[in-house]
Design an enzyme around this catalytic site. Structure first.
Site, PDB file in Angstrom:
ATOM      1  CG  ASN A 166      -2.231  11.576   2.452  1.00 25.60           C
ATOM      2  OD1 ASN A 166      -1.716  10.665   1.811  1.00 25.60           O
ATOM      3  ND2 ASN A 166      -1.886  11.831   3.695  1.00 25.60           N
ATOM      4  CE  LYS A 167      -5.266   5.742   4.382  1.00 27.32           C
ATOM      5  NZ  LYS A 167      -6.321   4.916   3.700  1.00 27.32           N
ATOM      6  CG  ASP A 195      -3.161   7.958  -1.614  1.00 29.26           C
ATOM      7  OD1 ASP A 195      -2.986   8.450  -0.492  1.00 29.26           O
ATOM      8  OD2 ASP A 195      -2.927   6.772  -1.879  1.00 29.26           O
ATOM      9  NE  ARG A 235      -6.496   0.895  -1.521  1.00 29.20           N
ATOM     10  CZ  ARG A 235      -5.782   1.461  -0.543  1.00 29.20           C
ATOM     11  NH1 ARG A 235      -4.481   1.233  -0.435  1.00 29.20           N
ATOM     12  NH2 ARG A 235      -6.354   2.269   0.325  1.00 29.20           N
ATOM     13  NE  ARG A 250       0.106   1.599   3.367  1.00 28.23           N
ATOM     14  CZ  ARG A 250       1.017   2.518   3.568  1.00 28.23           C
ATOM     15  NH1 ARG A 250       2.302   2.215   3.675  1.00 28.23           N
ATOM     16  NH2 ARG A 250       0.700   3.788   3.660  1.00 28.23           N
ATOM     17  N   GLY A 251       0.213   2.398  -0.137  1.00 29.87           N
ATOM     18  CA  GLY A 251       0.958   3.633  -0.354  1.00 29.87           C
ATOM     19  C   GLY A 251       1.027   3.854  -1.859  1.00 29.87           C
ATOM     20  CB  ALA A 252       0.218   6.791  -3.954  1.00 35.28           C
ATOM     21  CD  GLN A 254      -3.261   2.775   6.853  1.00 31.05           C
ATOM     22  OE1 GLN A 254      -3.849   3.187   7.855  1.00 31.05           O
ATOM     23  NE2 GLN A 254      -3.906   2.530   5.729  1.00 31.05           N
TER      24      GLN A 254
HETATM   25  O1  MRU Z   1      -4.642   3.280   2.291  1.00 36.06           O
HETATM   26  P1  MRU Z   1      -3.165   3.481   2.157  1.00 36.06           P
HETATM   27  O2  MRU Z   1      -2.392   2.959   3.316  1.00 36.06           O
HETATM   28  O3  MRU Z   1      -2.647   2.982   0.836  1.00 36.06           O
HETATM   29  O4  MRU Z   1      -2.988   5.065   2.160  1.00 36.06           O
HETATM   30  C1  MRU Z   1      -1.703   5.586   1.973  1.00 36.06           C
HETATM   31  C2  MRU Z   1      -1.612   7.050   2.109  1.00 36.06           C
HETATM   32  O5  MRU Z   1      -2.592   7.746   2.298  1.00 36.06           O
HETATM   33  C3  MRU Z   1      -0.254   7.658   1.919  1.00 36.06           C
HETATM   34  O6  MRU Z   1      -0.109   8.809   2.678  1.00 36.06           O
HETATM   35  C4  MRU Z   1      -0.056   8.015   0.435  1.00 36.06           C
HETATM   36  O7  MRU Z   1      -0.317   6.911  -0.369  1.00 36.06           O
HETATM   37  C5  MRU Z   1       1.284   8.527   0.165  1.00 36.06           C
HETATM   38  S1  MRU Z   1       2.499   7.271   0.160  1.00 36.06           S
HETATM   39  C6  MRU Z   1       3.997   7.940  -0.200  1.00 36.06           C
END
Ligand code: MRU
Length: 361
Positions: A259-260, A249, A101, A59-61, A208
């Site tokens: 973002n999250k 994201d 996603r 996970r993470g963009a 996270q």
């Molecule tokens: O749902 P997730 O854990 O994939 O969400 C991730 C985030 O919101 C991160 O902050 C974002 O992807 C940036 S990662 C460098």
């Protein structure tokens, strides 16, 4: 890294034989098991990659984009077909992986890049075609690492010795090829000999911040303090943090940044406490087709992640739940966007950024 900890093993491509990249497997650390266990998974087909992305094992963009690119290599590497047929199979797999996603634009960016590579390679022999795809997936990985390091260099100038950063979710090595986006300046400033401490939001519902950010910062010897999300205002009022750094994201052309979930609230709090709020992301996270944040699709996740997220039921059965996984922080609340090219700021008096212009120059 501060204490020479090895890089976080987020994702890698492991060829079966040393003589060629293809065939191989994508190896990830299962992020749903952290911090309790370091479990590694070998992903051998595009279905398991889809599952791993959907379930947040990766996970993470940026890491999602890298996984999807490797997923396309996996989708075609064992097919005994000519290159035009492999190209068709790749397009089909890309359509499928695109459904894993919806919010992180890096997924769609990486799939588009792999489609274009495949299109340009269609006149090669099948083994060469497959090898070319694996090379491109590795290039996406390597470029992400480079972009993260550049973000670290640019962002580190904002971090003086003894300062403290508040962050949300995990935008660290675990969310990228390594080194991270929002955490990159912290790693960099520490490498340059400055002491930087971090307050990490727990990040409900999937934690996270608690599970991943606290784990990777602690592992690197960085002073990290965990707080629940609802403690951020108090932490700001007590002047425990000097600035906020978060990842993204998807960033629209005017700088509105998804973002999250919880990031928008944090930006409002930072504004109320006159603390600078920075968004850090590579240009692969910019979505110049979205004029502003209203165009960004927001993922909704299963109710059980809220009602049973701690391994037991924490809400009455049948209660109505709303579970958006992301929110959009308006550009007006963002002090600067830090990408691999530098710190982008708004023109004097402007409420938004001009990323379109920035991208063209
Ligand atoms: O749902 P997730 O854990 O994939 O969400 C991730 C985030 O919101 C991160 O902050 C974002 O992807 C940036 S990662 C460098």
């Amino acid at each position: 890294m501060h204490n020479n900890a090895p890089p976080v093993p987020t994702i890698s491509w492991q060829p079966d034989r040393p003589s060629a990249l293809c065939p191989g497997v994508a190896r990830i650390i299962d992020q749903t098991c952290l911090p309790n266990a370091e479990v590694f998974l070998e992903l051998r087909d595009s279905q398991t990659v889809w599952q791993a992305i959907r379930q947040l094992q990766v996970r993470g963009a940026p890491a999602i984009g890298i996984a999807a690119a490797m997923g396309l290599v996996l989708a075609v590497q064992n097919l005994d077909q000519n290159s035009p047929a492999l190209l068709q199979a790749l397009h089909k797999a890309a359509d499928y992986l695109a459904t894993a996603r919806p919010t992180a634009v890096n997924l769609f960016w990486a799939l588009a890049r792999m489609r274009a590579t495949a299109q340009n390679a269609v006149s090669l022999s099948p083994p060469e075609f497959k090898e070319r795809l694996a090379q491109e997936a590795l290039a996406i990985f390597n470029e992400d690492l480079e972009m993260c390091r550049a973000i670290g260099r640019h962002g580190a100038v904002l971090l003086r010795d003894g300062c403290s950063v508040l962050t949300h979710c995990n935008a660290g090595g675990l969310a990228t090829a390594g080194y991270g986006t929002a955490l990159a300046p912290i790693y960099r400033a520490t490498e340059e000999g400055r002491s930087v401490s971090v307050y990490a939001d727990e990040t409900r519902p999937l934690l996270q911040g608690a599970r991943l950010t606290a784990w990777e910062l602690q592992r690197s010897g960085i002073d990290v303090t965990l707080i629940c999300d609802n403690m951020a205002a108090q932490v700001m009022r007590e002047k425990r943090v000097d600035l906020v750094m978060v990842g993204a994201d998807r960033i629209a052309a005017n700088g509105d940044a998804a973002n999250k979930i919880g990031t928008y609230g944090l930006a409002l709090l930072a504004h109320a406490h006159r603390l600078p709020f920075y968004v850090l992301a590579p240009t692969s996270t910019f979505d110049l087709h979205s004029a502003d944040g209203a165009a960004i699709p927001i993922e909704e996740r299963a109710a059980a992640e809220i009602t049973e997220g701690f391994g037991r039921r924490t809400a009455p059965a049948g209660v109505k739940v709303y579970a958006p996984a992301f929110d959009v922080t308006p550009a007006a609340l963002i002090e600067g966007i830090i990408c691999e090219h530098g710190i982008i700021r708004k023109a004097p008096g402007a409420t938004g950024f001009d990323l379109q212009m920035r991208h063209e120059t």
